[in-house]
Design a protein around this motif. Structure first.
Motif, mmCIF file in Angstrom:
data_model
loop_
_atom_site.group_PDB
_atom_site.id
_atom_site.type_symbol
_atom_site.label_atom_id
_atom_site.label_comp_id
_atom_site.label_asym_id
_atom_site.label_seq_id
_atom_site.Cartn_x
_atom_site.Cartn_y
_atom_site.Cartn_z
ATOM 1 N N PHE A 1 0.836 -1.202 0.000
ATOM 2 C CA PHE A 1 0.000 0.000 0.000
ATOM 3 C C PHE A 1 0.871 1.253 0.000
ATOM 4 O O PHE A 1 0.640 2.184 -0.789
ATOM 5 C CB PHE A 1 -0.947 -0.048 1.217
ATOM 6 C CG PHE A 1 -1.303 1.295 1.779
ATOM 7 C CD1 PHE A 1 -2.029 2.201 1.014
ATOM 8 C CD2 PHE A 1 -0.919 1.659 3.057
ATOM 9 C CE1 PHE A 1 -2.350 3.455 1.534
ATOM 10 C CE2 PHE A 1 -1.231 2.902 3.574
ATOM 11 C CZ PHE A 1 -1.944 3.802 2.811
ATOM 12 N N LEU A 2 1.898 1.285 0.844
ATOM 13 C CA LEU A 2 2.754 2.477 0.928
ATOM 14 C C LEU A 2 3.538 2.687 -0.364
ATOM 15 O O LEU A 2 3.742 3.822 -0.796
ATOM 16 C CB LEU A 2 3.710 2.358 2.123
ATOM 17 C CG LEU A 2 3.058 2.504 3.503
ATOM 18 C CD1 LEU A 2 4.022 2.097 4.615
ATOM 19 C CD2 LEU A 2 2.557 3.929 3.736
ATOM 20 N N GLU A 3 3.954 1.587 -1.001
ATOM 21 C CA GLU A 3 4.636 1.728 -2.291
ATOM 22 C C GLU A 3 3.666 2.316 -3.322
ATOM 23 O O GLU A 3 4.041 3.180 -4.117
ATOM 24 C CB GLU A 3 5.182 0.379 -2.791
ATOM 25 C CG GLU A 3 5.986 0.546 -4.083
ATOM 26 C CD GLU A 3 6.612 -0.753 -4.603
ATOM 27 O OE1 GLU A 3 6.356 -1.824 -4.005
ATOM 28 O OE2 GLU A 3 7.334 -0.681 -5.606
ATOM 29 N N GLY A 4 2.431 1.858 -3.279
ATOM 30 C CA GLY A 4 1.407 2.421 -4.173
ATOM 31 C C GLY A 4 1.209 3.902 -3.923
ATOM 32 O O GLY A 4 1.099 4.698 -4.866
ATOM 33 N N LEU A 5 1.184 4.270 -2.653
ATOM 34 C CA LEU A 5 1.033 5.693 -2.302
ATOM 35 C C LEU A 5 2.224 6.498 -2.826
ATOM 36 O O LEU A 5 2.059 7.618 -3.338
ATOM 37 C CB LEU A 5 0.903 5.825 -0.776
ATOM 38 C CG LEU A 5 0.797 7.222 -0.177
ATOM 39 C CD1 LEU A 5 -0.375 7.991 -0.782
ATOM 40 C CD2 LEU A 5 0.629 7.141 1.345
ATOM 41 N N ALA A 6 3.409 5.910 -2.728
ATOM 42 C CA ALA A 6 4.612 6.589 -3.228
ATOM 43 C C ALA A 6 4.542 6.750 -4.752
ATOM 44 O O ALA A 6 4.895 7.799 -5.291
ATOM 45 C CB ALA A 6 5.858 5.805 -2.825
ATOM 46 N N ILE A 7 4.061 5.714 -5.438
ATOM 47 C CA ILE A 7 3.936 5.791 -6.905
ATOM 48 C C ILE A 7 2.921 6.867 -7.297
ATOM 49 O O ILE A 7 3.174 7.683 -8.193
ATOM 50 C CB ILE A 7 3.536 4.414 -7.481
ATOM 51 C CG1 ILE A 7 4.704 3.432 -7.328
ATOM 52 C CG2 ILE A 7 3.108 4.542 -8.947
ATOM 53 C CD1 ILE A 7 4.320 1.979 -7.587
ATOM 54 N N ALA A 8 1.784 6.897 -6.594
ATOM 55 C CA ALA A 8 0.770 7.918 -6.885
ATOM 56 C C ALA A 8 1.347 9.312 -6.645
ATOM 57 O O ALA A 8 1.094 10.239 -7.423
ATOM 58 C CB ALA A 8 -0.463 7.697 -6.005
ATOM 59 N N SER A 9 2.127 9.454 -5.585
ATOM 60 C CA SER A 9 2.724 10.758 -5.268
ATOM 61 C C SER A 9 3.687 11.194 -6.367
ATOM 62 O O SER A 9 3.677 12.352 -6.797
ATOM 63 C CB SER A 9 3.461 10.693 -3.928
ATOM 64 O OG SER A 9 2.576 10.329 -2.891
ATOM 65 N N PHE A 10 4.496 10.228 -6.839
ATOM 66 C CA PHE A 10 5.419 10.551 -7.930
ATOM 67 C C PHE A 10 4.639 10.947 -9.189
ATOM 68 O O PHE A 10 5.006 11.898 -9.890
ATOM 69 C CB PHE A 10 6.341 9.368 -8.228
ATOM 70 C CG PHE A 10 7.229 9.604 -9.413
ATOM 71 C CD1 PHE A 10 8.342 10.430 -9.300
ATOM 72 C CD2 PHE A 10 6.943 9.018 -10.643
ATOM 73 C CE1 PHE A 10 9.158 10.669 -10.405
ATOM 74 C CE2 PHE A 10 7.757 9.255 -11.752
ATOM 75 C CZ PHE A 10 8.867 10.090 -11.640
ATOM 76 N N ALA B 1 5.779 3.027 12.075
ATOM 77 C CA ALA B 1 7.020 2.239 12.135
ATOM 78 C C ALA B 1 7.446 1.803 10.735
ATOM 79 O O ALA B 1 8.640 1.833 10.398
ATOM 80 C CB ALA B 1 6.825 1.031 13.046
ATOM 81 N N CYS B 2 6.474 1.402 9.910
ATOM 82 C CA CYS B 2 6.779 1.013 8.517
ATOM 83 C C CYS B 2 7.381 2.185 7.750
ATOM 84 O O CYS B 2 8.339 2.021 6.986
ATOM 85 C CB CYS B 2 5.514 0.546 7.801
ATOM 86 S SG CYS B 2 4.817 -0.986 8.445
ATOM 87 N N ILE B 3 6.783 3.364 7.945
ATOM 88 C CA ILE B 3 7.269 4.561 7.250
ATOM 89 C C ILE B 3 8.700 4.885 7.689
ATOM 90 O O ILE B 3 9.554 5.225 6.867
ATOM 91 C CB ILE B 3 6.305 5.749 7.507
ATOM 92 C CG1 ILE B 3 4.963 5.500 6.795
ATOM 93 C CG2 ILE B 3 6.920 7.070 7.053
ATOM 94 C CD1 ILE B 3 3.835 6.412 7.232
ATOM 95 N N ALA B 4 8.948 4.747 9.000
ATOM 96 C CA ALA B 4 10.306 4.991 9.514
ATOM 97 C C ALA B 4 11.295 3.999 8.907
ATOM 98 O O ALA B 4 12.413 4.372 8.528
ATOM 99 C CB ALA B 4 10.307 4.893 11.038
#
Lengths: 168, 415
Positions: free
Chosen positions: B102-111, B135-138
């Motif tokens: 999910f966080l990788e997806g969020l990063a891709i959307a942000s890019f 913690a995952c984000i850190a």
């Protein structure tokens, strides 16, 4: 500096770093979460403190406290057992679970045990529909989920949390 | 390797650990986007894939991104993790078990929209999930997947979590933005839409958790491979949250276009012994109620076929109702929910849900015909007059239950 600002100085610094410099109001909800967790409710002085910290009026802070269900402006039980009895949970016996738990504790939904430790209340959907009966406990540890519950198990938990015997 | 696209954690143990996620191909897609693609290429690829929003509205994701103007900055991306619809519990599983996808997806959307700050808005009850996500984000930051000059490029990104505090309406995207800004979660008048004036008045994309979790696959493997799943108009897979009167409730990942029968009687193990299926709410408490007849059971669950039955796919939260359940009781439950969650801003919803709940409470006990007629009238008065979808959702079960199961509202037998 007010008392809240002193107590949470480090947390406030971290919170302000999350949002744009001119958008301190965004820190209102996380700050209220800290106060709710540590004191069990948010009193008028805390509302004034938070308003001063983020630079808005106490009325605006009070509106946030009043709008969201996880903030409370009056003290209740130290641990709030919040049972979901929305449609999917009710189809799996949540209403009976709520009634039986309350009966065992000798209280009505929304009430608190005489020792002030446990409040039982019905709440809206908690996104655990496949694991009903379920509830969350809101208290000094924040919020924890308890799924696939029995009345016996829930009673046991109330005893552990209250640290005392509860008459069944 | 996993045969599942979203619920991969069920086949790969400890996928919610960064090292395991990376070992299983994690962040390849994000790296590919940042180092090998223009942001517009990312948008085009997602457009081509036909990915539609999994939060309920089903709006094409790539198109949503393309509405952001290139002369207004900064841009923001907000992940909607406010999952609160009765019957929906899919995002929670992703947040707990497959958070990095999910966080990788969020990063891709942000890019893709060149945002340098993204927020994850979680419902307040997801207190533990938010702490875990922090913690995952850190971990990502430490490993160089978040921060400045990612993968040696000029692109930088930071992700922050923000907890709500118990308000279903904050799943509505403009109410969600108000909530991040530290206000009551009341929807904004639109236009302007968030793509132009969103968070802090800046262009903003709001995507659901499950929507975002699809992106790494699409970017890594290409739109064409993604489109091999699902139907032509509803490509991809979907997590179906199955609940209610069914033997094996839970989340199930299926290609869009699988039938209700496959879900309920196949994976879900059917209806408890001695009872018969009566009705289905395919989109949670917001749903129109459909007769669970043979035709409905054989209907493909996708964005086109479910509306043909008079309902919506929504977030695919399928609540099964058997013949021991009366519809007057059921709508009393759903109306009670919406009355509690109405934000109070617009009159039709605030007053309408209040009066509907009075009536459904009365009907459950007295079964008077006049009350049923009045309930139906109140519901129809609200239709198309509410500021946001919450008010419109509140009447769907009411109107369709009265229409399809009138006997449940007048006879006083059974539950």
């Amino acid at each position: 500096m007010n008392q809240t600002a002193t107590k949470y100085a480090r947390e406030i610094e971290d919170l302000f770093a999350k949002y744009p410099a001119d958008r301190k109001q965004s820190a209102v909800m996380p700050l209220l979460h800290l106060i709710q967790r540590d004191f069990g409710f948010i009193n008028k002085q805390a509302v004034r403190d938070v308003a001063e910290i983020v630079g808005i009026t106490p009325t605006e802070v009070a509106s946030v406290v009043g709008f969201y269900t996880l903030y409370h402006d009056t003290p209740q039980g130290k641990y709030r057992f919040q049972i979901c009895n929305d449609l999917p949970c009710a189809l799996r016996g949540a209403d009976q679970f709520l009634a039986e738990l309350c009966k065992s504790l000798g209280i009505q939904p929304g009430e608190t045990t005489p020792d002030g430790m446990i409040t039982v209340e019905a709440v809206m959907c908690l996104a655990a529909c496949d694991k009903a009966p379920m509830f969350q406990v809101q208290g000094p540890q924040g919020i924890t989920y308890h799924e696939n519950q029995t009345v016996e198990g829930a009673l046991q938990l109330t005893k552990e949390l209250a640290g005392k015997e509860v008459k069944a | 390797m996993s045969n599942l696209l979203l619920l991969r954690h069920r086949e790969i143990p400890n996928l919610n650990r960064l090292d395991i996620y990376v070992k299983n191909g994690g962040f390849k897609a994000f790296q590919k986007a940042v180092t090998g693609m223009q942001s517009q290429q990312v948008i085009d690829e997602v457009k081509t894939s036909g990915l539609r929003g999994r939060g309920g509205a089903g709006f094409p994701t790539g198109m949503k991104w393309s509405f952001l103007p290139n002369n207004l900055w900064p841009h923001y991306v907000v992940a909607n993790a406010d999952e609160s619809e009765p019957g929906t519990f899919k995002d929670r599983e992703l947040l707990e078990q497959n958070p990095f996808q999910f966080l990788e997806g969020l990063a891709i959307a942000s890019f893709a929209v060149q945002a340098h700050t993204a927020y994850v808005y979680l419902r307040g009850e997801f207190w533990q999930q938010a702490a875990f996500l922090d913690a995952c984000i850190a971990d990502m930051q430490k490993a160089g997947y978040l921060g400045d000059k990612l993968f040696g490029s000029d692109y930088s990104l930071r992700i922050y979590t923000h907890l709500g505090a118990g308000a279903y309406v904050c799943g509505e995207e403009t109410a969600l933005l108000e909530s991040i800004e530290g206000k009551m979660g009341q929807p904004r008048l639109r236009p302007p839409f968030p793509a132009i004036e969103g968070l802090y008045g800046k262009p903003t994309v709001i995507n659901n958790v499950e929507t975002l979790a699809n992106l790494p696959y699409i970017i890594e493997n290409g739109a064409v491979k993604f489109m091999q799943y699902g139907t032509a108009k509803s490509p991809g897979v979907k997590i179906f949250s199955l609940s209610g009167c069914v033997n094996k409730p839970g989340n199930y990942e299926l290609p869009l276009g699988a039938t209700f029968r496959e879900l309920i009687f196949g994976l879900g193990g059917g209806i408890p012994a001695g009872r018969k299926i009566k009705a289905i709410l395919p989109a949670g408490a917001s749903s129109s109620i459909i007769f669970a007849d043979e035709k409905a059971l054989d209907t493909p669950m996708d964005y086109e076929s479910v509306p043909a039955l008079g309902a919506q796919l929504g977030s695919a939260s399928v609540i099964v109702v058997d013949d021991s359940i009366r519809m007057d009781w059921l709508v009393n439950k759903t109306v009670h929910f919406f009355r509690h969650e109405s934000c109070g801003k617009c009159t039709p919803c605030r007053e309408g849900t209040y009066w509907m709940s009075h009536l459904t409470e009365k009907i459950v006990h007295a079964h008077r015909k006049e009350d049923v007629q009045l309930l139906n009238t109140v519901a129809r008065q609200m239709q198309n007059k509410c500021l946001c979808a919450l008010g419109e959702f509140s009447i769907m079960a009411v109107m369709t239950a009265i229409e399809k199961f009138p006997e449940d509202f007048t006879a006083s037998k059974g539950r």
